[in-house]
Structures are given as structure tokens and as C-alpha cells.
Design a protein around this motif. Structure first.
Motif, PDB file in Angstrom:
ATOM      1  N   ALA A  24      63.415  37.554   9.312  1.00 12.09           N
ATOM      2  CA  ALA A  24      63.662  36.144   8.999  1.00 12.09           C
ATOM      3  C   ALA A  24      64.871  35.632   9.773  1.00 12.09           C
ATOM      4  CB  ALA A  24      63.864  35.963   7.498  1.00 12.09           C
ATOM      5  N   ALA A  25      65.913  36.447   9.896  1.00  9.70           N
ATOM      6  CA  ALA A  25      67.102  36.046  10.641  1.00  9.70           C
ATOM      7  C   ALA A  25      66.773  35.856  12.115  1.00  9.70           C
ATOM      8  CB  ALA A  25      68.208  37.087  10.469  1.00  9.70           C
ATOM      9  N   VAL A  26      65.964  36.749  12.668  1.00 10.69           N
ATOM     10  CA  VAL A  26      65.566  36.631  14.076  1.00 10.69           C
ATOM     11  C   VAL A  26      64.740  35.359  14.278  1.00 10.69           C
ATOM     12  CG1 VAL A  26      64.101  37.659  15.859  1.00 10.69           C
ATOM     13  CG2 VAL A  26      65.696  39.090  14.580  1.00 10.69           C
ATOM     14  N   GLU A  27      63.828  35.089  13.346  1.00 15.09           N
ATOM     15  CA  GLU A  27      63.014  33.880  13.450  1.00 15.09           C
ATOM     16  C   GLU A  27      63.880  32.632  13.341  1.00 15.09           C
ATOM     17  OE1 GLU A  27      60.008  34.285  10.454  1.00 15.09           O
ATOM     18  OE2 GLU A  27      58.945  35.846  11.570  1.00 15.09           O
ATOM     19  N   ASP A  28      64.854  32.649  12.438  1.00 13.18           N
ATOM     20  CA  ASP A  28      65.765  31.507  12.301  1.00 13.18           C
ATOM     21  C   ASP A  28      66.551  31.292  13.577  1.00 13.18           C
ATOM     22  OD1 ASP A  28      64.901  31.055   9.730  1.00 13.18           O
ATOM     23  OD2 ASP A  28      66.664  31.966   8.765  1.00 13.18           O
ATOM     24  N   ASP A  29      67.037  32.380  14.170  1.00 17.55           N
ATOM     25  CA  ASP A  29      67.780  32.280  15.422  1.00 17.55           C
ATOM     26  C   ASP A  29      66.898  31.725  16.532  1.00 17.55           C
ATOM     27  OD1 ASP A  29      70.040  33.238  14.205  1.00 17.55           O
ATOM     28  OD2 ASP A  29      69.883  35.274  15.043  1.00 17.55           O
ATOM     29  N   ALA A  30      65.640  32.177  16.566  1.00 12.54           N
ATOM     30  CA  ALA A  30      64.715  31.701  17.588  1.00 12.54           C
ATOM     31  C   ALA A  30      64.435  30.205  17.405  1.00 12.54           C
ATOM     32  CB  ALA A  30      63.413  32.492  17.545  1.00 12.54           C
ATOM     33  N   ASP A  88      66.424  28.035  15.956  1.00 17.82           N
ATOM     34  CA  ASP A  88      67.654  27.321  16.316  1.00 17.82           C
ATOM     35  C   ASP A  88      67.777  27.213  17.827  1.00 17.82           C
ATOM     36  OD1 ASP A  88      68.289  27.052  13.670  1.00 17.82           O
ATOM     37  OD2 ASP A  88      69.759  28.687  13.630  1.00 17.82           O
ATOM     38  N   GLY A  89      67.388  28.254  18.528  1.00 17.80           N
ATOM     39  CA  GLY A  89      67.432  28.233  19.985  1.00 17.80           C
ATOM     40  C   GLY A  89      66.465  27.228  20.575  1.00 17.80           C
ATOM     41  N   GLU A  90      65.286  27.094  19.969  1.00 16.88           N
ATOM     42  CA  GLU A  90      64.295  26.131  20.447  1.00 16.88           C
ATOM     43  C   GLU A  90      64.767  24.720  20.208  1.00 16.88           C
ATOM     44  OE1 GLU A  90      60.537  26.967  18.605  1.00 16.88           O
ATOM     45  OE2 GLU A  90      60.479  28.995  19.411  1.00 16.88           O
ATOM     46  N   THR A  91      65.399  24.473  19.083  1.00 17.47           N
ATOM     47  CA  THR A  91      65.879  23.146  18.741  1.00 17.47           C
ATOM     48  C   THR A  91      67.018  22.763  19.677  1.00 17.47           C
ATOM     49  OG1 THR A  91      65.326  23.542  16.431  1.00 17.47           O
ATOM     50  CG2 THR A  91      66.799  21.709  16.877  1.00 17.47           C
ATOM     51  N   ASP A  92      67.922  23.706  19.965  1.00 14.92           N
ATOM     52  CA  ASP A  92      69.069  23.430  20.840  1.00 14.92           C
ATOM     53  C   ASP A  92      68.636  23.203  22.272  1.00 14.92           C
ATOM     54  OD1 ASP A  92      70.666  23.761  18.659  1.00 14.92           O
ATOM     55  OD2 ASP A  92      71.321  25.802  19.172  1.00 14.92           O
TER      56      ASP A  92
END
Length: 80
Positions: free
Chosen positions: A66-72, A74-78
């Protein structure tokens, strides 16, 4: 596990190995009914300990994913 409080202290590998030993002894037979029942109950307690360890590991993996997916995400949004 109330009858076998010592098994709660075991790590996964220790509980798994002892459970395998219990199964072998039960399969071999030759035990009295009382000894077989006591061994069966210990096996149940050991299996519960193993399940608890596996459930904890499963939860940790799910949190990490879940943390990896959240980071991914966040990266797509940024990156937009």
C-alpha cells in the motif's frame, strides 16, 4: 493455547518444525489415546502460533504494498 502457554513464545520456524514433528509422531501411531490427544492439542496450539505469525507477515506485506502504491500515485500526480 491456554494449555500450552510455552508455544506462544516460539518463533514461526520453531513452531512449524515442532508441528511437523507432532504430525510425524501422530502418523506413526503407537501412542495411547491420552498421549495422542495431548499431542493433538499441542499441535493445534502450534498451528495457531504459525497462523498468527503468517497473518502478521501478511499484514506487513500488505502495508508495504500500500505504501509503494501510495508513493507511485503521488509520483504520478506530481509529474502531471
Amino acid at each position: 493455547m491456554a494449555d500450552h502457554p510455552d508455544v506462544a513464545e516460539l518463533g514461526y520456524e520453531q513452531a512449524r518444525d515442532e508441528l511437523a514433528s507432532v504430525v510425524k509422531r501422530l502418523e506413526a501411531g503407537g501412542l495411547s489415546l491420552e498421549d495422542s490427544l495431548a499431542l493433538w492439542e499441542r499441535g493445534e496450539a502450534l498451528a495457531a502460533v504459525c497462523e498468527g505469525h503468517l497473518a502478521g507477515a501478511r499484514e506487513r506485506v500488505e502495508r508495504a504494498l500500500a505504501a509503494v502504491e501510495d508513493d507511485a500515485e503521488d509520483g504520478e500526480t506530481d509529474g502531471d
